[in-house]
Design an enzyme around this catalytic site. Structure first.
Site, PDB file in Angstrom:
ATOM      1  N   ARG A 193      63.554  16.985  63.944  1.00 44.91           N
ATOM      2  CA  ARG A 193      62.239  17.125  64.567  1.00 44.91           C
ATOM      3  C   ARG A 193      62.036  16.059  65.638  1.00 44.91           C
ATOM      4  NH1 ARG A 193      59.256  21.729  62.995  1.00 44.91           N
ATOM      5  NH2 ARG A 193      57.577  20.608  64.031  1.00 44.91           N
ATOM      6  N   VAL A 194      61.343  16.451  66.680  1.00 43.47           N
ATOM      7  CA  VAL A 194      61.020  15.481  67.728  1.00 43.47           C
ATOM      8  C   VAL A 194      59.533  15.132  67.694  1.00 43.47           C
ATOM      9  CG1 VAL A 194      62.911  16.156  69.247  1.00 43.47           C
ATOM     10  CG2 VAL A 194      60.708  17.324  69.436  1.00 43.47           C
ATOM     11  N   ASP A 195      58.813  15.721  66.730  1.00 36.86           N
ATOM     12  CA  ASP A 195      57.383  15.396  66.628  1.00 36.86           C
ATOM     13  C   ASP A 195      57.148  14.560  65.371  1.00 36.86           C
ATOM     14  OD1 ASP A 195      57.897  17.267  64.698  1.00 36.86           O
ATOM     15  OD2 ASP A 195      56.513  18.778  65.468  1.00 36.86           O
ATOM     16  N   ASP A 196      55.917  14.452  64.931  1.00 33.33           N
ATOM     17  CA  ASP A 196      55.629  13.606  63.785  1.00 33.33           C
ATOM     18  C   ASP A 196      55.686  14.369  62.473  1.00 33.33           C
ATOM     19  OD1 ASP A 196      55.331  11.343  65.340  1.00 33.33           O
ATOM     20  OD2 ASP A 196      53.285  11.927  65.886  1.00 33.33           O
TER      21      ASP A 196
END
Ligand code: WTA
Length: 690
Positions: free
Chosen positions: A558-561
């Site tokens: 994942r590149v988000d939180d």
């Protein structure tokens, strides 16, 4: 289109690529780079496969892209439609710049998913075929239902639901463990056009309450208790607390149907609210075992499933009927090379999307025999999975890398004491599978005989997006390989510009596919903002991806939180908001950190309110708070005391720095000069090992 990245000759070295008389060729160990590590399917396997060569895949894939309407309507025609869809197979606006995002497939078509799973298959002669095998937590406790028996039970539940006033479009919350009654309830809802929202039975009362408040169900369906491993879990107590909680928000639940599970808890020991609670076994058997189908539009909702995002509030992912049906059935058939003689076992819980698409709908739409397992995969010992595989002659086994890694740690002996010769296809889902776990799964579990389908997809996508088709091409351990039919993955840079060839960046999808989610329940704006605005013109997955020189896809996380703990998707913001609800916690920042078995672990930086001293008791209490608010699976692995958090002058927490501290990559902290107080970092490092 995506096609330009791929040269089909590269999917199998030397064209067809088969080396006669070898079961499988493993070139891995000697090669320098994982990109060159090719694992070929045996000729035997490819010869019998639904898609048997790269050329056949390319031909089908090409058609799915160039003529999606023709491709999908041909497949859809194999299902039962009370009335065929209208003019358009697909009607979409996929670009926020052109207005509201809209995805419609087979609009105007009238059908029913339950009918297609059960009645249609029974009419085709599968009435006496086993639909569900059920294996209890305790070895020796088991059962089975044929397609006809399953239909009878589904109808009884459907009739009951209708009787208590559940109508088309109404929500029903399902909080059940992995017993047959879980898929039965899902199918019963589908039969009458009700919208099920299954909540994983590991979620806490507060999480359940949040979901009840959001979707205002006509009924909650649960079970008094369940045993997982040696531990009884009192589900009904959790439901009681959740219903009380949501009542405070003005949402009342009038009916709570409770399945009596005497193995875990006696009836008389179950807490009871007269007038609201009712025993499943006292009412369901009294209802007729036939029930007319509620015919619905292809775009009517089938279910809601809450999932985590980068803010605290869970998102109600909404899937509709027609497209989801066609897509889950088709992906199941091809990605697992399904044959009618297969016995299929997916270890996922129906509380997650995998249990929706690939325990219930996808397999049953294909008339498959599905195994439902109630217990923990390592109970009574680490050999249980293979014991079950041998007992039922499981041929397709689908699980998560975290289980593979944990069994790998327990040693080969637990595996090799069982025959496992029924296995022919293995599957992996939930997180990237590291090449060493892939190898162990392949060599030890599958005896170097079974292709592994490493399926990349999401709650939002409804079904597989990037996945091997076993038998069709060479695999690379750790790569999800190529897109499924109709899927056009693109990799974009920070600015949303598509990048070609060998590259890495953000994984997006161009154009819709039948199984795509249609909205977030009650919040279409959040749907657009989260998924369609970051890179206009595309669906943004939230994952990073690398495409190698041969066009293979490697998911990088994942590149988000959002973090991925044992394949469970958890929003860091949810954990943070649970932590700060503790009266002694002033601030919290949560990041993911590499974990040997779970993939990612939860690492929480916690700032206490003034003058509260650090203590072991407080640490435990903070963890307990998260367990209570979200569920045990979201408990932080590590609490790191933080006198302060690294923030920019505008007050934004610099998570990049926290991730490095958590990973102990202290020489890679990067530029800390923009911090409001650079001293904070030094303090955090000093407290690292406390
Ligand atoms: C991750 C589960 C790499 C990914 C079906 C995605 C994977 C998130 C894979 C969705 C895979 C799932 N390889 N990563 N084969 N499968 N993921 O919604 O980060 O629970 O965005 O759906 O899991 O999780 P969800």
């Amino acid at each position: 289109s995506y096609l330009r990245h791929v040269d089909s000759r590269k999917l199998m070295p030397n064209g067809a690529g088969h080396i006669p008389h070898l079961k499988a060729v493993i070139l891995g160990e000697a090669l320098a780079s994982e990109e060159d590590d090719l694992v070929l399917p045996s000729k035997e396997f490819s010869d019998q496969a639904n898609v048997h060569s790269p050329e056949q895949y390319m031909e089908m894939y090409k058609r799915s892209i160039e003529d999606p309407d023709g491709f999908w309507s041909e497949i859809a025609s194999q299902f039962y439609w009370k009335q065929k869809w209208g003019e358009k197979v697909c009607d979409e606006n996929f670009d926020v710049r052109d207005g509201k995002i809209k995805i419609e497939w087979f609009k105007g078509g009238i059908t029913n998913v339950c009918y297609n799973c059960l009645d249609r298959n029974i009419e085709a002669g599968l009435g006496d075929k086993v639909a569900l095998y059920w294996e209890g937590n305790e070895p020796g406790l088991d059962g089975s239902l044929t397609y006809s028996q399953l239909l009878n039970q589904v109808c009884q539940v459907a009739n009951y639901l209708k009787d208590i006033g559940v109508k088309k479009g109404d929500a029903v919350i399902v909080y059940l463990p992995m017993i047959n009654e879980l898929p039965i309830t899902m199918l019963a809802c589908a039969r009458i056009g009700a919208v099920h929202s299954v909540v994983f039975a590991g979620f806490s009362a507060e999480s359940l309450a949040q979901r009840i408040t959001d979707c205002k169900p006509k009924a909650v369906i649960t079970c008094n208790a369940v045993r997982r491993g040696t531990k009884p879990i009192l589900l009904k107590d959790i439901v009681d607390a959740a219903i009380n909680d949501s009542a405070k928000d003005g949402v009342s639940v009038d009916v709570c149907l409770v399945y009596d599970n005497p193995v875990a808890l006696k009836r008389e020991d179950t807490k009871w609210t007269q007038g609201r609670d009712i025993w499943w076994q006292d009412v369901i058997p009294k209802y007729p075992s036939t029930c007319p189908v509620e015919w619905v539009d292809a775009e009517d909702p089938l279910f809601l499933l809450y999932t985590s995002g980068s803010t605290g509030k869970p998102k109600g992912v909404l899937h509709t009927t027609g497209g989801y049906m066609v897509y889950t059935a088709t992906t199941f058939k091809y990605a697992f090379d399904y044959k009618p003689s297969d016995i299929y076992w997916c270890t996922a819980d129906c509380g997650w999307i995998t249990g929706h698409s690939y325990v219930t709908y996808g397999p049953l739409l294909n008339g498959a025999t599905v195994l439902v397992y109630e217990g923990a995969p390592n109970y009574p010992d680490a050999g249980r999975c293979w014991d079950i595989v041998d007992k039922y002659k499981v041929s397709i086994f689908y699980t998560a890398p975290t289980l593979v890694r944990s069994l790998m740690r327990d040693g080969e002996a637990y595996v090799t004491r069982y025959s496992r010769k029924s296995l022919r296809v293995l599957g992996s889902v939930g997180e990237p599978i590291n090449p060493s776990a892939w190898r162990w799964f392949y060599n030890v579990v599958g005896d170097s005989r079974c292709p592994i389908s490493d399926t990349w997809w999401q709650t939002e996508t409804g079904g597989f997006m990037i996945t091997p088709l076993p038998g069709a091409w060479a695999q690379k351990p750790g790569s999800a390989t190529f897109p499924f039919f109709g899927i056009q993955p693109v990799i974009v840079d920070e600015k949303g510009v598509e990048i070609d060839g060998e590259c890495s960046g953000y994984l997006c999808i161009k154009k819709s596919w039948p199984g795509a989610f249609r909205t977030l329940y009650g919040d279409h704006e959040r749907y657009e903002t989260t998924y369609f605005k970051p890179f206009a013109g595309y669906y943004f997955s939230g994952d990073g991806c690398r495409r190698d020189k041969d066009g293979y896809h490697w998911l990088t996380g994942r590149v988000d939180d959002v973090i991925n703990v044992s394949g469970h998707r958890i929003g860091t913001a949810e954990v943070e908001s649970a932590l700060v609800s503790h009266p002694q916690c002033a601030e919290a920042a949560v990041v993911g950190v590499e974990h040997e078995v779970k993939g990612q672990g939860i690492y929480a930086f916690v700032t206490l309110v003034d003058s509260v001293p650090y203590s072991e008791d407080l640490r435990k209490d903070l963890i307990l708070t998260v367990r209570k608010q979200i569920g045990a699976f979201a408990a932080p692995d590590k609490i790191h005391w933080a006198p302060g958090l690294p923030k920019t002058r505008s007050g934004k927490i610099m998570r990049r720095i926290l991730r490095k501290i958590a990973a102990r990559q202290l020489d890679e902290l990067g530029d800390t000069s923009t911090l409001a107080d650079p001293n904070v970092v030094k303090q955090l490092i000093e407290l690292s090992d406390s």
